[in-house]
Structure formats: C-alpha cells, structure tokens
Design a protein around this motif. Sequence first.
Motif, PDB file in Angstrom:
ATOM      1  N   ILE A   1       0.836  -1.201   0.000  1.00  8.01           N
ATOM      2  CA  ILE A   1       0.000   0.000   0.000  1.00  8.01           C
ATOM      3  C   ILE A   1       0.872   1.253   0.000  1.00  8.01           C
ATOM      4  N   ALA A   2       1.976   1.228   0.737  1.00 12.22           N
ATOM      5  CA  ALA A   2       2.890   2.378   0.746  1.00 12.22           C
ATOM      6  C   ALA A   2       3.465   2.627  -0.648  1.00 12.22           C
ATOM      7  N   LEU A   3       3.859   1.566  -1.324  1.00  9.02           N
ATOM      8  CA  LEU A   3       4.374   1.711  -2.692  1.00  9.02           C
ATOM      9  C   LEU A   3       3.301   2.266  -3.624  1.00  9.02           C
ATOM     10  N   TRP A   4       2.094   1.719  -3.537  1.00  6.43           N
ATOM     11  CA  TRP A   4       0.997   2.152  -4.395  1.00  6.43           C
ATOM     12  C   TRP A   4       0.623   3.605  -4.123  1.00  6.43           C
ATOM     13  N   ALA A   5       0.475   3.936  -2.843  1.00  6.47           N
ATOM     14  CA  ALA A   5       0.082   5.305  -2.485  1.00  6.47           C
ATOM     15  C   ALA A   5       1.169   6.308  -2.871  1.00  6.47           C
ATOM     16  N   GLY A   6       2.420   5.952  -2.656  1.00  8.21           N
ATOM     17  CA  GLY A   6       3.519   6.834  -3.038  1.00  8.21           C
ATOM     18  C   GLY A   6       3.575   7.059  -4.533  1.00  8.21           C
ATOM     19  N   ALA A   7       3.410   5.994  -5.294  1.00  4.32           N
ATOM     20  CA  ALA A   7       3.416   6.122  -6.755  1.00  4.32           C
ATOM     21  C   ALA A   7       2.223   6.938  -7.227  1.00  4.32           C
ATOM     22  N   LEU A   8       1.051   6.673  -6.675  1.00  5.44           N
ATOM     23  CA  LEU A   8      -0.145   7.419  -7.054  1.00  5.44           C
ATOM     24  C   LEU A   8       0.025   8.905  -6.746  1.00  5.44           C
ATOM     25  N   GLY A   9       0.505   9.208  -5.557  1.00  4.79           N
ATOM     26  CA  GLY A   9       0.726  10.600  -5.183  1.00  4.79           C
ATOM     27  C   GLY A   9       1.702  11.297  -6.119  1.00  4.79           C
ATOM     28  N   ALA A  10       2.775  10.639  -6.445  1.00  6.34           N
ATOM     29  CA  ALA A  10       3.787  11.240  -7.332  1.00  6.34           C
ATOM     30  C   ALA A  10       3.237  11.463  -8.743  1.00  6.34           C
ATOM     31  N   VAL A  11       2.467  10.511  -9.235  1.00  7.26           N
ATOM     32  CA  VAL A  11       1.887  10.657 -10.567  1.00  7.26           C
ATOM     33  C   VAL A  11       0.878  11.812 -10.571  1.00  7.26           C
ATOM     34  N   VAL A  12       0.015  11.861  -9.564  1.00 10.30           N
ATOM     35  CA  VAL A  12      -0.978  12.929  -9.492  1.00 10.30           C
ATOM     36  C   VAL A  12      -0.307  14.290  -9.386  1.00 10.30           C
ATOM     37  N   LEU A  13       0.743  14.388  -8.587  1.00  8.45           N
ATOM     38  CA  LEU A  13       1.463  15.669  -8.465  1.00  8.45           C
ATOM     39  C   LEU A  13       2.035  16.128  -9.807  1.00  8.45           C
ATOM     40  N   ARG A  14       2.457  15.196 -10.617  1.00  8.09           N
ATOM     41  CA  ARG A  14       2.997  15.556 -11.939  1.00  8.09           C
ATOM     42  C   ARG A  14       1.902  15.960 -12.914  1.00  8.09           C
ATOM     43  N   LEU A  15       0.687  15.512 -12.655  1.00  4.75           N
ATOM     44  CA  LEU A  15      -0.430  15.855 -13.543  1.00  4.75           C
ATOM     45  C   LEU A  15      -0.990  17.251 -13.259  1.00  4.75           C
ATOM     46  N   VAL A  16      -0.833  17.717 -12.034  1.00  3.23           N
ATOM     47  CA  VAL A  16      -1.405  19.041 -11.683  1.00  3.23           C
ATOM     48  C   VAL A  16      -0.401  20.154 -11.803  1.00  3.23           C
TER      49      VAL A  16
END
Length: 128
Positions: A113-128
């Motif tokens: 979950i930490a890996l998934w959440a970290g990756a999701l957060g990083a991807v979303v930050l790059r999209l905004v």
Amino acid sequence: MYHLTALVTLLAIAFYFFTCIYVSRSRSKTGVKAPAMSGHPDFERAFRIQMNTLEWMPIFLPALWLFAIYVSNAGAAAIGAVWIVGRIVYFIGYSQAAAKRGPGFAIQATAAIALWAGALGAVVLRLV
C-alpha cells in the motif's frame, strides 16, 4: 538506473519460485495427488501461501516499479525488501497454523500500500 529495484524484483520472483517448490514438496509429503487442491491441512496451507503470494504480485510489482520511477529507486527497493520480509514472515506463520499468518500479511500489505500510495501521489502531483 534501477539496479536496486531490479534486485528486489528478482528476489520477489525467487521467493515465489520457492513457494512453488514448497507446494510440490508438500504435495509429495502429504500424499495429495494432482490435480487435487485439497486434502491434508499442511498441503492446503502451503498451497494458500503460494496462491496468496501470487495474488499479491500484480499489486506489488507495478507499484514497486512506479514508485521507483516516480519517487525513488532506493526507496522502492527498501519498501520492496520490507514486502519480501513480510512474505517470509507470512510463510513461516502460515506454515505453522492459519491463525499465525496475520503479522506477515500486515507487513506485506502495508509495504504494498505504501508503494501504491507513493506512486499514485507522485503521478498525481505531476499531472497538476
């Protein structure tokens, strides 16, 4: 380069291969003949260890690599190593009794979950 993440990936695959061998040995030891999937409790626990590991691989591996790419190779490898340790703890506990699988499951699930959440957060930050 992603050498550390690659190493963790290879170790995870090696652990999964180990669980396959464990199931085969358990099948022989307990007399559960293929294609039977149930019978002796020791075999059933060995089989569930293998299957649960397989069930988590498609969650763990993409999250591991996306975390490495978008966040940190070393961080992904460290959390990935925790996932492997969790799988080992799960293996040891579940091999003894189904009731002992919880701590290992919690460790590996938290790491995934930490890996998934970290990756999701990083991807979303790059999209905004």
